[in-house]
Design an enzyme around this catalytic site. Structure first.
Site, PDB file in Angstrom:
ATOM      1  N   SER A  70       2.837  -2.302  10.431  1.00 27.09           N
ATOM      2  CA  SER A  70       4.339  -2.282  10.717  1.00 27.09           C
ATOM      3  C   SER A  70       5.021  -3.792  10.446  1.00 27.09           C
ATOM      4  CB  SER A  70       4.787  -2.016  12.161  1.00 27.09           C
ATOM      5  OG  SER A  70       4.387  -0.512  12.365  1.00 27.09           O
ATOM      6  N   GLU A 108      -7.560   4.379   7.406  1.00 30.37           N
ATOM      7  CA  GLU A 108      -7.049   6.088   7.380  1.00 30.37           C
ATOM      8  C   GLU A 108      -8.140   6.621   6.289  1.00 30.37           C
ATOM      9  OE1 GLU A 108      -3.047   5.167   5.430  1.00 30.37           O
ATOM     10  OE2 GLU A 108      -2.405   4.725   7.515  1.00 30.37           O
ATOM     11  N   ASN A 159       0.816  -1.177  -0.097  1.00 26.43           N
ATOM     12  CA  ASN A 159       0.064   0.012  -0.041  1.00 26.43           C
ATOM     13  C   ASN A 159       0.871   1.137   0.113  1.00 26.43           C
ATOM     14  OD1 ASN A 159      -1.857   2.107   0.486  1.00 26.43           O
ATOM     15  ND2 ASN A 159      -2.575   1.271   2.406  1.00 26.43           N
ATOM     16  N   HIS A 187      -9.937   0.967   4.498  1.00 23.91           N
ATOM     17  CA  HIS A 187      -8.503   1.190   4.954  1.00 23.91           C
ATOM     18  C   HIS A 187      -9.064   2.199   6.295  1.00 23.91           C
ATOM     19  CE1 HIS A 187      -4.475   2.188   6.134  1.00 23.91           C
ATOM     20  NE2 HIS A 187      -3.946   1.266   5.495  1.00 23.91           N
TER      21      HIS A 187
END
Ligand code: PGA
Length: 249
Positions: A212, A96, A9, A94
């Site tokens: 992460s 965000e 992404n 997503h």
């Protein structure tokens, strides 16, 4: 057998030149990977040129779209405009998009329906915020997202999805979920699907981990029976790291 997938992404990063160079580096390095499918989700701006340079081994996808096909929706890009470019892989939900751009469950659900009807490949994202995890309500939170966003789909259609579990506290923070935290949530998601549909349906769906995930922790995460790959943000911007992750099965 479920597909092992490594997806990048790119978010709102890279110039056109950088995007093309990164794509070329990834595509030329893939002969050594052992995932079944690789894909990069690019900003809209580069989709056209990337599609023109697309190699079979690394697919191109879009990070977002609007569920109407055309009209007075200033600043939006429609699913039919994506399809016109040949782009059929899309990210939906997503965190965000949900948090910064206020995408509601209703909108996420509408996008899922639109994409399925348009025969696009949906990468559906779910994940809990830190405060939910700290209250130990993460399993219930994810169950609710599944119920509100995708459990209205038929047993045939839900198997067309790839699900990405991305705990919000792990995204871009360097604080990865432990292999055990990832596995227990992935098992929970699969179990919820098995209860709502059946075990065959649940076993057919790839569930990716995101947050992460990098070249040093991917092996441990992917070794879990219910983790079928990763959705990679930061580490997908470096071809060496991204390719290393794709070798981690
Ligand atoms: P990250 O992002 O790998 O940079 O944490 C993952 C994602 O948001 O998809």
């Amino acid at each position: 057998m479920r597909k092992k997938i490594v997806a990048g992404n790119w978010k709102m990063n890279l110039t056109k030149r950088e995007a093309l160079a990164l794509y070329a580096e990834i595509a030329s390095g893939i002969n050594t990977i052992n995932s079944d499918k690789m894909i990069v989700f690019s900003p809209f701006l580069f989709l056209d040129i990337l599609k023109q340079n697309e190699q079979e081994t690394v697919q191109i996808g879009a990070q977002n779209f609007y569920f109407q096909s055309a009209g007075a929706f200033t600043g939006e890009v429609s699913y039919s405009q994506l399809k016109d470019l040949g782009v059929t892989n899309v990210l939906i939900g997503h965190s965000e998009r949900r948090m910064i751009f206020n995408e509601t469950d209703e909108l996420v659900k509408q996008k899922v329906d639109t994409a399925i009807t348009a025969e696009m490949n949906v990468f559906f994202c779910c994940g809990e915020p830190l405060e939910v995890r700290e209250k130990n309500e993460h399993f219930a939170f994810i169950s609710e997202q599944l119920k509100n966003n995708i459990f209205h789909l038929s047993a045939v259609d839900i198997q067309k999805l790839v699900i990405a579990y991305e705990p919000i506290w792990a995204i871009g923070t360097g604080r990865t979920a432990t292999a055990q935290q990832a596995e227990e949530m992935h098992a929970h998601i699969r179990n919820e699907i098995a209860e709502k549909y059946d075990a065959n349906v649940a076993n057919a769906i790839s569930i990716l981990y995101g947050g992460s995930c990098n070249a040093s922790n991917a092996k441990e995460l992917f070794a879990n029976p219910n983790v079928d790959g990763g959705l990679i943000g930061g580490a997908s911007l470096k071809s060496k790291d991204f390719l290393e992750i794709a070798k981690s099965f």
